[in-house]
Design a protein around this motif. Structure first.
Motif, mmCIF file in Angstrom:
data_model
loop_
_atom_site.group_PDB
_atom_site.id
_atom_site.type_symbol
_atom_site.label_atom_id
_atom_site.label_comp_id
_atom_site.label_asym_id
_atom_site.label_seq_id
_atom_site.Cartn_x
_atom_site.Cartn_y
_atom_site.Cartn_z
ATOM 1 N N VAL A 261 0.941 -1.237 -0.080
ATOM 2 C CA VAL A 261 0.111 -0.058 -0.047
ATOM 3 C C VAL A 261 0.789 1.004 -0.012
ATOM 4 N N THR A 262 2.047 1.159 0.473
ATOM 5 C CA THR A 262 2.981 2.256 0.566
ATOM 6 C C THR A 262 3.523 2.562 -0.775
ATOM 7 N N MET A 263 3.899 1.579 -1.272
ATOM 8 C CA MET A 263 4.556 1.660 -2.874
ATOM 9 C C MET A 263 3.482 2.185 -3.682
ATOM 10 N N VAL A 264 2.351 1.587 -3.844
ATOM 11 C CA VAL A 264 1.177 1.788 -4.701
ATOM 12 C C VAL A 264 0.766 3.356 -4.452
ATOM 13 N N LEU A 265 0.679 3.937 -3.012
ATOM 14 C CA LEU A 265 -0.094 5.141 -2.772
ATOM 15 C C LEU A 265 1.235 6.120 -3.478
ATOM 16 N N ALA A 266 2.427 6.154 -3.081
ATOM 17 C CA ALA A 266 3.506 6.875 -3.315
ATOM 18 C C ALA A 266 3.468 7.055 -4.832
ATOM 19 N N ALA A 267 3.364 6.098 -5.659
ATOM 20 C CA ALA A 267 3.287 5.863 -7.087
ATOM 21 C C ALA A 267 2.182 6.815 -7.622
ATOM 22 N N GLN A 268 1.085 6.388 -7.025
ATOM 23 C CA GLN A 268 -0.167 7.178 -7.401
ATOM 24 C C GLN A 268 -0.392 8.594 -7.185
ATOM 25 N N PHE A 269 0.269 9.094 -5.998
ATOM 26 C CA PHE A 269 0.387 10.511 -5.767
ATOM 27 C C PHE A 269 1.245 11.083 -6.667
ATOM 28 N N LEU A 270 2.284 10.322 -6.869
ATOM 29 C CA LEU A 270 3.464 11.271 -7.864
ATOM 30 C C LEU A 270 2.859 11.332 -9.426
ATOM 31 N N LEU A 271 2.317 10.100 -9.835
ATOM 32 C CA LEU A 271 1.783 10.145 -11.346
ATOM 33 C C LEU A 271 0.501 10.818 -11.508
ATOM 34 N N CYS A 272 -0.418 10.526 -10.658
ATOM 35 C CA CYS A 272 -1.684 11.494 -10.718
ATOM 36 C C CYS A 272 -1.682 12.913 -10.293
ATOM 37 N N THR A 273 -0.551 13.255 -9.456
ATOM 38 C CA THR A 273 -0.415 14.794 -9.599
ATOM 39 C C THR A 273 0.059 15.359 -10.879
ATOM 40 N N LEU A 274 1.177 14.848 -11.476
ATOM 41 C CA LEU A 274 1.697 15.374 -12.635
ATOM 42 C C LEU A 274 0.662 15.454 -13.671
#
Length: 274
Positions: free
Chosen positions: A77-90
């Motif tokens: 969940v940490t890995m997925v959430l970090a990737a989602q925050f980065l990619l979705c934000t951009l």
């Protein structure tokens, strides 16, 4: 502000419906708690004064490597959430503030993804993970979810409400596009990030089918998949141990909600699409 305020019998009907839905939700939890904290002979009947016990939790913890399963779920969940925050934000920032050829078509494809059930893509996702050589690993469980259409849509709507004057003021001070995004947009969207983070963590912590298919070892399986060990025995199902294991699995999410329920509710209220 609500467009409709119930009065009289309508308010009573809404209240009764809320109580009914609340009871339908709480009864299975009450049964699970009762069964987990009592000996097996009391799992199917309520008896006042029945003895309490933690034996079911001890047996559940010893029956499966829960420590490893919890670690896997936490890393997932940490890995997925970090990737989602980065990619979705951009992606959301690009859709909200930039103009480029094919923008509407690309955003339409993002919306189409919202209409496709993830289970439809299981076969193709499995083939992709096999070609990448990452089967039976935590990255294999999380990779298909790194880009979230829901996250992009939610953050795009939030970013579009930010006044453009803030962009101009930041650029006058010499800030670049990424600095404007990090210093202006992200802080203003904190309630949206919290609301989306809750949805993402809950979904990936409880996800079962995809992790079951793509993993086959203790070193990579999350805690929800580890629960299947309690239904694969040849000596029948012990509901006392199963409910104890289920409570162990759900405890982090329940505890997190109880501790931060006010922030969660406020975040969802403020995350409404305006």
């Amino acid at each position: 502000m609500r467009l409709y305020e119930p009065r009289g019998w309508a308010l009573g009907l809404e209240t009764a419906a809320a109580w009914l839905l609340g009871l339908l939700w709480i009864l299975p939890l009450v049964y699970a708690v009762w069964t987990a904290f009592h000996p097996p002979e009391f799992s199917a009947k309520f008896v006042l004064g029945a003895p309490l016990t933690l034996e079911n939790f001890r047996r559940a913890w010893e029956a499966a490597p829960f420590a490893r399963y919890f670690l896997n779920s936490f890393m997932l969940v940490t890995m997925v959430l970090a990737a989602q925050f980065l990619l979705c934000t951009l992606a959301a920032y690009s859709f909200a503030r930039y103009e480029f050829r094919g923008k509407e078509i690309v955003f339409l494809l993002v919306l189409v993804q919202l209409m496709i059930m993830p289970d439809v893509l299981i076969v193709e996702n499995y083939r992709t993970m096999a070609r990448l050589g990452v089967l039976d690993s935590i990255p294999a469980v999380g990779l298909p979810y790194f880009a979230s259409a829901f996250g992009i849509f939610l953050l795009r709507q939030a970013f579009k409400t930010v006044p453009r004057e803030l962009d101009e003021a930041a650029r006058v001070e010499g800030a670049g596009p990424l600095t404007v995004l990090w210093r202006v947009y992200v802080p203003l969207a904190k309630p949206i990030y919290l609301a989306y983070g809750l949805v993402s963590v809950s979904h990936h912590w409880n996800n079962f089918l995809w992790p079951l298919i793509v993993t086959n070892s203790v070193t990579s399986r999350p805690v929800t998949v580890g629960l299947q060990v309690f239904s694969s025995g040849d000596q029948g199902i012990d509901w006392s141990v199963i409910t104890a294991a289920t409570l162990l699995t759900s405890a982090p999410l329940l505890l997190g909600f109880l501790l931060f329920q006010r922030q969660f509710v406020q975040s969802f209220m403020r995350a409404g699409i305006r």
